[in-house]
Design a protein around this motif. Sequence first.
Motif, PDB file in Angstrom:
ATOM      1  N   MET A   1      23.395  -0.178  31.465  1.00 35.70           N
ATOM      2  CA  MET A   1      23.717  -1.453  30.982  1.00 35.70           C
ATOM      3  C   MET A   1      24.640  -2.530  31.624  1.00 35.70           C
ATOM      4  O   MET A   1      25.543  -2.171  32.278  1.00 35.70           O
ATOM      5  N   GLU A   2      23.995  -3.755  31.904  1.00 36.31           N
ATOM      6  CA  GLU A   2      24.843  -4.477  33.049  1.00 36.31           C
ATOM      7  C   GLU A   2      25.988  -5.355  32.142  1.00 36.31           C
ATOM      8  O   GLU A   2      25.670  -6.701  32.094  1.00 36.31           O
ATOM      9  N   LEU A   3      26.792  -4.986  31.768  1.00 33.01           N
ATOM     10  CA  LEU A   3      28.206  -5.685  31.145  1.00 33.01           C
ATOM     11  C   LEU A   3      28.746  -6.246  32.253  1.00 33.01           C
ATOM     12  O   LEU A   3      29.076  -5.679  33.229  1.00 33.01           O
ATOM     13  N   ARG A   4      29.408  -7.500  31.853  1.00 29.34           N
ATOM     14  CA  ARG A   4      30.145  -8.080  32.979  1.00 29.34           C
ATOM     15  C   ARG A   4      31.576  -7.828  32.710  1.00 29.34           C
ATOM     16  O   ARG A   4      32.240  -8.460  32.259  1.00 29.34           O
ATOM     17  N   LYS A   5      31.964  -6.656  33.372  1.00 30.78           N
ATOM     18  CA  LYS A   5      33.132  -6.028  33.192  1.00 30.78           C
ATOM     19  C   LYS A   5      34.338  -6.705  34.095  1.00 30.78           C
ATOM     20  O   LYS A   5      35.545  -6.684  33.810  1.00 30.78           O
ATOM     21  N   LYS A   6      33.981  -7.499  35.147  1.00 32.65           N
ATOM     22  CA  LYS A   6      34.985  -7.963  36.226  1.00 32.65           C
ATOM     23  C   LYS A   6      35.829  -8.988  35.509  1.00 32.65           C
ATOM     24  O   LYS A   6      37.019  -9.162  36.069  1.00 32.65           O
ATOM     25  N   THR A   7      35.268  -9.708  34.451  1.00 32.95           N
ATOM     26  CA  THR A   7      36.669 -10.389  33.516  1.00 32.95           C
ATOM     27  C   THR A   7      37.223  -9.772  32.655  1.00 32.95           C
ATOM     28  O   THR A   7      38.075 -10.378  31.765  1.00 32.95           O
ATOM     29  N   GLY A   8      37.044  -8.532  32.545  1.00 32.85           N
ATOM     30  CA  GLY A   8      37.776  -7.768  31.423  1.00 32.85           C
ATOM     31  C   GLY A   8      37.253  -8.021  29.855  1.00 32.85           C
ATOM     32  O   GLY A   8      37.873  -7.947  28.907  1.00 32.85           O
ATOM     33  N   THR A   9      35.781  -8.754  30.118  1.00 31.69           N
ATOM     34  CA  THR A   9      35.331  -8.900  28.740  1.00 31.69           C
ATOM     35  C   THR A   9      34.175  -8.025  27.976  1.00 31.69           C
ATOM     36  O   THR A   9      34.125  -7.299  28.889  1.00 31.69           O
ATOM     37  N   TYR A  10      33.716  -8.614  27.187  1.00 31.99           N
ATOM     38  CA  TYR A  10      32.712  -7.778  26.415  1.00 31.99           C
ATOM     39  C   TYR A  10      31.166  -8.422  26.744  1.00 31.99           C
ATOM     40  O   TYR A  10      30.271  -8.218  26.091  1.00 31.99           O
ATOM     41  N   GLU A  11      31.226  -9.208  27.777  1.00 35.08           N
ATOM     42  CA  GLU A  11      30.069  -9.971  28.072  1.00 35.08           C
ATOM     43  C   GLU A  11      28.842  -9.115  28.450  1.00 35.08           C
ATOM     44  O   GLU A  11      28.840  -8.144  28.967  1.00 35.08           O
ATOM     45  N   MET A  12      27.555  -9.580  28.365  1.00 36.46           N
ATOM     46  CA  MET A  12      26.383  -9.004  28.678  1.00 36.46           C
ATOM     47  C   MET A  12      25.493  -9.955  29.326  1.00 36.46           C
ATOM     48  O   MET A  12      25.056 -11.029  28.851  1.00 36.46           O
ATOM     49  N   ASP A  13      24.904  -9.432  30.509  1.00 36.77           N
ATOM     50  CA  ASP A  13      23.902 -10.124  31.407  1.00 36.77           C
ATOM     51  C   ASP A  13      22.468  -9.728  30.876  1.00 36.77           C
ATOM     52  O   ASP A  13      21.750  -8.812  30.810  1.00 36.77           O
ATOM     53  N   MET A  14      22.122 -10.985  29.887  1.00 36.40           N
ATOM     54  CA  MET A  14      20.869 -10.853  29.214  1.00 36.40           C
ATOM     55  C   MET A  14      19.738 -11.167  30.359  1.00 36.40           C
ATOM     56  O   MET A  14      18.498 -11.043  29.663  1.00 36.40           O
ATOM     57  N   CYS A  15      19.897 -11.475  31.517  1.00 34.74           N
ATOM     58  CA  CYS A  15      18.657 -12.233  32.264  1.00 34.74           C
ATOM     59  C   CYS A  15      18.045 -10.882  33.230  1.00 34.74           C
ATOM     60  O   CYS A  15      17.344 -11.310  33.877  1.00 34.74           O
ATOM     61  N   ASN A  16      18.695 -10.016  33.446  1.00 38.23           N
ATOM     62  CA  ASN A  16      18.305  -8.898  34.343  1.00 38.23           C
ATOM     63  C   ASN A  16      18.634  -7.689  33.287  1.00 38.23           C
ATOM     64  O   ASN A  16      19.104  -7.482  32.743  1.00 38.23           O
ATOM     65  N   GLY A  17      17.628  -6.549  34.027  1.00 35.59           N
ATOM     66  CA  GLY A  17      17.568  -5.193  33.534  1.00 35.59           C
ATOM     67  C   GLY A  17      16.843  -5.042  32.347  1.00 35.59           C
ATOM     68  O   GLY A  17      15.992  -6.077  31.885  1.00 35.59           O
ATOM     69  N   PRO A  18      16.774  -3.838  31.881  1.00 34.74           N
ATOM     70  CA  PRO A  18      15.861  -3.542  30.504  1.00 34.74           C
ATOM     71  C   PRO A  18      16.254  -4.561  29.467  1.00 34.74           C
ATOM     72  O   PRO A  18      17.356  -4.323  29.035  1.00 34.74           O
ATOM     73  N   LEU A  19      15.166  -4.790  28.675  1.00 31.78           N
ATOM     74  CA  LEU A  19      15.548  -5.634  27.444  1.00 31.78           C
ATOM     75  C   LEU A  19      15.713  -4.895  26.329  1.00 31.78           C
ATOM     76  O   LEU A  19      16.791  -5.454  25.510  1.00 31.78           O
ATOM     77  N   MET A  20      14.709  -4.054  26.081  1.00 31.00           N
ATOM     78  CA  MET A  20      14.807  -3.517  24.572  1.00 31.00           C
ATOM     79  C   MET A  20      16.292  -2.911  24.327  1.00 31.00           C
ATOM     80  O   MET A  20      16.817  -2.936  23.295  1.00 31.00           O
ATOM     81  N   ILE A  21      16.848  -2.073  25.137  1.00 33.58           N
ATOM     82  CA  ILE A  21      18.167  -1.387  24.889  1.00 33.58           C
ATOM     83  C   ILE A  21      19.278  -2.540  24.880  1.00 33.58           C
ATOM     84  O   ILE A  21      20.066  -2.330  23.789  1.00 33.58           O
ATOM     85  N   LYS A  22      19.377  -3.645  25.586  1.00 28.98           N
ATOM     86  CA  LYS A  22      20.271  -4.583  25.378  1.00 28.98           C
ATOM     87  C   LYS A  22      20.151  -5.244  24.082  1.00 28.98           C
ATOM     88  O   LYS A  22      21.059  -5.662  23.318  1.00 28.98           O
ATOM     89  N   ILE A  23      18.812  -5.693  23.803  1.00 32.08           N
ATOM     90  CA  ILE A  23      18.424  -6.392  22.442  1.00 32.08           C
ATOM     91  C   ILE A  23      19.214  -5.302  21.198  1.00 32.08           C
ATOM     92  O   ILE A  23      19.870  -5.961  20.237  1.00 32.08           O
ATOM     93  N   ILE A  24      18.766  -4.082  21.385  1.00 25.66           N
ATOM     94  CA  ILE A  24      19.508  -3.331  20.294  1.00 25.66           C
ATOM     95  C   ILE A  24      20.961  -3.375  20.410  1.00 25.66           C
ATOM     96  O   ILE A  24      21.588  -3.318  19.176  1.00 25.66           O
ATOM     97  N   VAL A  25      21.518  -2.806  21.516  1.00 23.21           N
ATOM     98  CA  VAL A  25      23.015  -2.955  21.615  1.00 23.21           C
ATOM     99  C   VAL A  25      23.714  -4.325  21.241  1.00 23.21           C
ATOM    100  O   VAL A  25      24.684  -4.283  20.547  1.00 23.21           O
TER     101      VAL A  25
END
Length: 455
Positions: A1-25
């Motif tokens: 899961m490509e969560l953008r941890k660099k800012t210490g937030t809970y952001e999610m990269d919706m533009c790259n990586g597997p879709l279905m698991i990210k949609i569910i999460v």
Amino acid sequence: MELRKKTGTYEMDMCNGPLMIKIIVFAIPLILSGLLQLLFNAADIIVVGRFAGSESLAAVGSTSALINLLVNVFIGLSVGTNVLVARYYGAHQQRDLEETVHTAMVTAGAGGIILILLGVILADPMLELMGTPEDVLPLSALYMKIFFVGMPANLIYNFGSAVLRAVGDTRRPLYFLLTAGVINVVLNLFFVIALSMGVAGVALATVISQCISAILIVRCLMKCDAGYRLDPRKLRIVKNKLQSILKIGLPAGLQGAIFSISNVLIQSSVNSFGSVAMAGNTAAQNIEGFVYTSMNAVYQTALSFTSQNFGAKKYERMIKILIYCQCLTVAVGAVMGGGAVIFGNQLLGIYSSDAQVIRYGMNRLRIIGTTYFTCGLMDCMVGGLRGMGYSVMPMFVSLTGACGFRVFWIYTVFAMNRTLPTLYISYPVSWVITFIAHLACYLIVLKEVKRKMKS
């Protein structure tokens, strides 16, 4: 899961990586948030029904369509906020992102003040126009007037949550809602049981909990270290951003408001069957709300994912997003809607011990619960269209296919056969018609987007 941890937030990269698991999460916290919200709302109704009587239960329930009518225009603007923030976030346009966030929060506060005035002034005449029975009218008006005092906090929370959803964060709004909701339940019990305040106590508890959730969301946005950070010194209206929010959000809001007009007409028709039928309808609506809110979370997922990928110009990925979201909404709607029917008597018994109330509630659940997944299909199509910036088209389709059809049904089919089942069947028929029309529109828009991509 490509969560953008660099800012210490809970952001999610919706533009790259597997879709279905990210949609569910992404969707699960949204579903839980919606369910929690409804559980807390159900607590309002259960406390009132059990400790203040059926008239108070009918009073709280009879205001929902009217409240939605007044609030939906402004809540719709949060859709515009979500689409723009997600688009600018996906395109890495930091200045546009910052200006959109601050414009949106000012709009939320101003909209809340307008709603206080509208709610207080229009409560009595609108409830009378709806044909609210005299034994219920004073309590309904009192509930509405207190409820609308909390509108600024309500809108600030909704707009703030829209910002967080747009960048992939659906967890912190869940935490904030859980905190505020627990306080709401405790205050409900205290105001209604200990202080015998009835509907006034329920409304006051709601207002206080909304203020708490607004404070938490604002604090979150102010403390985050990202491009969507809220800085009170930068709060202002940026004209072109407000115009963009209105362009996308206003059609969504108007659609919701006009949908509410059809629901007000339906509620008025239910009112003609008396307060017991109203109470049964209220309890069934509340149960259905758990199904709708879960499916609506998938609509919001489609909206956010489509918006980010549209901003990143990943158009082929948007098709997969819609397909996955449609599959998910059918699963959610079929399982939860069917469950509501199977366990309907037990669930309705939580709201009222009156056998007549339960019977009226089951009349509604049997028709709507089994077909509710078609409503989810319809909404997901709208999410895909709005995520690409097309908001006027689905508004007109929805108003014609769903709202207009229901009004037509009330004055024709229902007028010839004035029974509650005849009234309720208008819902699934309108959902199927509107879904088919939205699908045709989506295919046309997608073709246009692909043409632009090639040029």
